[in-house]
Scaffold this active site. Structure first.
Site, PDB file in Angstrom:
ATOM      1  N   SER A 110      13.993  22.188 -15.463  1.00  0.00           N
ATOM      2  CA  SER A 110      12.804  22.989 -15.735  1.00  0.00           C
ATOM      3  C   SER A 110      13.241  24.327 -16.302  1.00  0.00           C
ATOM      4  O   SER A 110      14.283  24.859 -15.917  1.00  0.00           O
ATOM      5  CB  SER A 110      12.036  23.193 -14.434  1.00  0.00           C
ATOM      6  OG  SER A 110      11.172  24.303 -14.552  1.00  0.00           O
ATOM      7  N   LYS A 114      14.718  21.993 -10.198  1.00  0.00           N
ATOM      8  CA  LYS A 114      14.126  20.758 -10.704  1.00  0.00           C
ATOM      9  C   LYS A 114      15.093  19.872 -11.478  1.00  0.00           C
ATOM     10  O   LYS A 114      15.946  20.333 -12.206  1.00  0.00           O
ATOM     11  CB  LYS A 114      12.944  21.084 -11.640  1.00  0.00           C
ATOM     12  CG  LYS A 114      11.744  21.689 -10.960  1.00  0.00           C
ATOM     13  CD  LYS A 114      11.021  20.733 -10.028  1.00  0.00           C
ATOM     14  CE  LYS A 114      10.241  19.687 -10.773  1.00  0.00           C
ATOM     15  NZ  LYS A 114       9.097  20.263 -11.486  1.00  0.00           N
ATOM     16  N   GLU A 119       9.384   8.598 -16.811  1.00  0.00           N
ATOM     17  CA  GLU A 119       8.022   9.099 -17.086  1.00  0.00           C
ATOM     18  C   GLU A 119       7.562   8.686 -18.479  1.00  0.00           C
ATOM     19  O   GLU A 119       6.401   8.329 -18.690  1.00  0.00           O
ATOM     20  CB  GLU A 119       7.976  10.624 -16.951  1.00  0.00           C
ATOM     21  CG  GLU A 119       8.012  11.072 -15.500  1.00  0.00           C
ATOM     22  CD  GLU A 119       8.083  12.588 -15.370  1.00  0.00           C
ATOM     23  OE1 GLU A 119       7.316  13.135 -14.587  1.00  0.00           O
ATOM     24  OE2 GLU A 119       8.909  13.229 -16.041  1.00  0.00           O
ATOM     25  N   HIS A 158       0.829  -1.214   0.000  1.00  0.00           N
ATOM     26  CA  HIS A 158       0.000   0.000   0.000  1.00  0.00           C
ATOM     27  C   HIS A 158       0.860   1.258   0.000  1.00  0.00           C
ATOM     28  O   HIS A 158       0.441   2.301   0.494  1.00  0.00           O
ATOM     29  CB  HIS A 158      -0.951   0.030   1.207  1.00  0.00           C
ATOM     30  CG  HIS A 158      -1.668  -1.263   1.435  1.00  0.00           C
ATOM     31  ND1 HIS A 158      -2.857  -1.578   0.809  1.00  0.00           N
ATOM     32  CD2 HIS A 158      -1.336  -2.356   2.172  1.00  0.00           C
ATOM     33  CE1 HIS A 158      -3.239  -2.788   1.179  1.00  0.00           C
ATOM     34  NE2 HIS A 158      -2.329  -3.300   1.997  1.00  0.00           N
TER      35      HIS A 158
END
Ligand code: ARG
Length: 466
Positions: A280, A286, A293, A159
């Site tokens: 970024s 970033k 991804e 979980h």
């Protein structure tokens, strides 16, 4: 283009509508099949010569002509024509331009229906072999990293909550197992690809005395299809590969998701190499995990192709229908996407830094040894349900005090269960918890070491089978 250039010109008096020509053409995407189409055609010509339908000289001229065309396509000098619809007609038309009347004999005892079915199987067989190699390389990489991390402690999750300590090597070998099954599935699909449909003709076979087994031998097919209608009608073999690919992409996606989580400052388990990330344009801090991804994102695309192919087949009456031309773009994109995705993960993993200290610290923070405390109490005579409750009390106490279980004093632990003795601290440590899971398939470092060696041996065995 006028009707006079079409293969079916005898029956037609009017030209093909220009838009329809464009709408029905597949050469824009099926040209990538040219090697395999030519290979199939050469074998067909040789077989026709062997059974006396062509002379040896005719077959030789056809094969030489095809070889010259292949070299021309390789060199990027072949002029593809949309009016000639697909890869098959383009090659055959140019062959006839080059070698004259003999070129027109190549299509004897053959239809584009069994030709395309043969071509796509030849192509897919090679592609599957390349994918198997890519899977193998990825598994090799995983085993290599797992071997170095057999006693690296990390939290195991259920979980997405800290559950019990595991080793990083154990976690990586879980990924390995997924790919091992993917490998087995793909190898199994290959068996059903590797069957020759040529000889089915348009649908009913041919009146020429063909030798299909000879063609199969020439092309390395292990068998010949049993039924001519089925040979040209079904694409289940490529749907199966797409299903296997979708499942592998789902595995890649799950791994990618873990890598994305692990690379956040909140987890801090790994640092992805700069070469696999981007920054970024606005937020200087970033470092974005683009490659994982995209692995996750591309999974949707391949799953979409699977659904598209299933829907493509579902309403088709026997035998061949033009619908089947629509199989190619979905299949090609599936193969390309999976191949690149496997490569991406194979290259990303060795360039990833694993923050072992941080993983250990996090494993120590989540009361991950609470089950070990319960197991300890069971060994001291307490029924498991009571032990579970007592251990839960200890967790509450530790939470109130803001420390881990192992940092509670013996007195505090005894408040939860009187049977607890000094020896409890051996099981409350991360290493004690790991070492206790000492059975086949368990996470104890010695077991993981053995599992790594078994995994390496299984990989070697796969190569020996080939
Ligand atoms: N380009 C076609 C395909 O991909 C080849 C077969 C066409 N056969 C036909 N009878 N129109 O399926």
């Amino acid at each position: 283009m006028s009707t006079s250039d079409k293969a079916w010109k005898g029956r037609f008096s009017g030209p093909t509508d220009a838009f329809v020509e464009h709408f029905t053409a597949s050469v824009g995407f099926d040209r990538r099949l040219y090697h395999h189409d030519i290979r199939g055609s050469k074998a067909h010509a040789q077989m026709l010569a062997a059974v006396g339908v062509l002379t040896g000289d005719e077959a030789a001229r056809i094969c030489d002509g095809l070889a010259a065309i292949e070299a021309e396509i390789d060199a990027g000098q072949f002029a593809w024509s949309v009016a000639r619809e697909d890869v098959h007609m383009n090659i055959e038309a140019v062959l006839t331009e080059r070698i004259g009347e003999t070129g027109k004999k190549l299509h004897t005892a053959r239809s584009r229906n069994d030709q395309v079915a043969t071509t796509i199987r030849l192509y897919l067989r090679d592609q599957v072999d390349q994918l198997l190699d890519r899977l193998h390389a990825l598994m090799q990489t995983l085993v290599g990293i797992a071997r170095a991390e057999t006693d690296t402690v990390m939290p195991g999750f259920t979980h997405l909550q800290v559950a019990q300590p595991v080793t990083l090597g154990h976690h990586l070998l879980a990924w390995f197992e997924m790919f091992m099954r993917d490998y087995a599935r793909l190898s199994d699909a290959r068996v059903r690809i590797n069957v020759l449909p040529l000889g089915a003709g348009a649908l009913a076979g041919t009146s020429f005395p063909i030798d299909r087994h000879l063609t199969a031998r020439l092309l390395g097919f292990a068998a010949v299809t049993e039924n001519s209608l089925d040979s040209v009608a079904d694409r289940d073999f490529l749907i199966e590969v797409t299903a296997d690919a979708a499942l592998t992409m789902v595995h890649l996606s799950r791994i990618a998701e873990e890598l994305i989580l692990w690379s956040t400052p909140q987890f801090g388990f790994i640092e992805l190499a700069d070469g696999f990330c981007t920054g970024s344009s606005i937020m200087p801090q970033k470092k974005n995990p683009d490659v994982p991804e995209l692995l996750r994102g591309k999974t949707g695309r391949v799953t979409g192709h699977l659904v598209a192919l299933l829907m493509l087949m579902k309403g088709q009456p026997l035998a061949y229908n033009k619908d089947n031309q629509e199989d190619k773009e979905a299949l090609f994109d599936t193969l390309d996407t999976l191949s690149d995705s496997l490569r991406a993960l194979t290259e990303l993993l060795p360039a990833t830094t694993f923050h072992r200290e941080r993983m250990r610290a996090e494993a120590g923070r989540g009361y991950a040894t609470a089950t070990d405390l319960a197991d300890y109490l069971v060994r001291h005579g307490m029924p498991f349900r009571d032990a579970h409750e007592a251990s839960g009390k200890a967790v509450r106490l530790a939470m109130d005090r803001g420390v881990d279980l192992a940092a509670l004093s013996l007195d505090e632990l005894r408040q939860c269960a009187a049977v607890i003795g000094e020896d409890v601290f051996a099981v409350l440590t991360l290493d004690g918890s790991l070492a206790a899971r000492n059975h086949f398939g368990g996470t104890a470092p010695t077991q993981v070491q053995a599992a790594v060696e078994r995994a390496a041996a299984r990989l070697r065995a796969l190569k020996q089978v080939e």
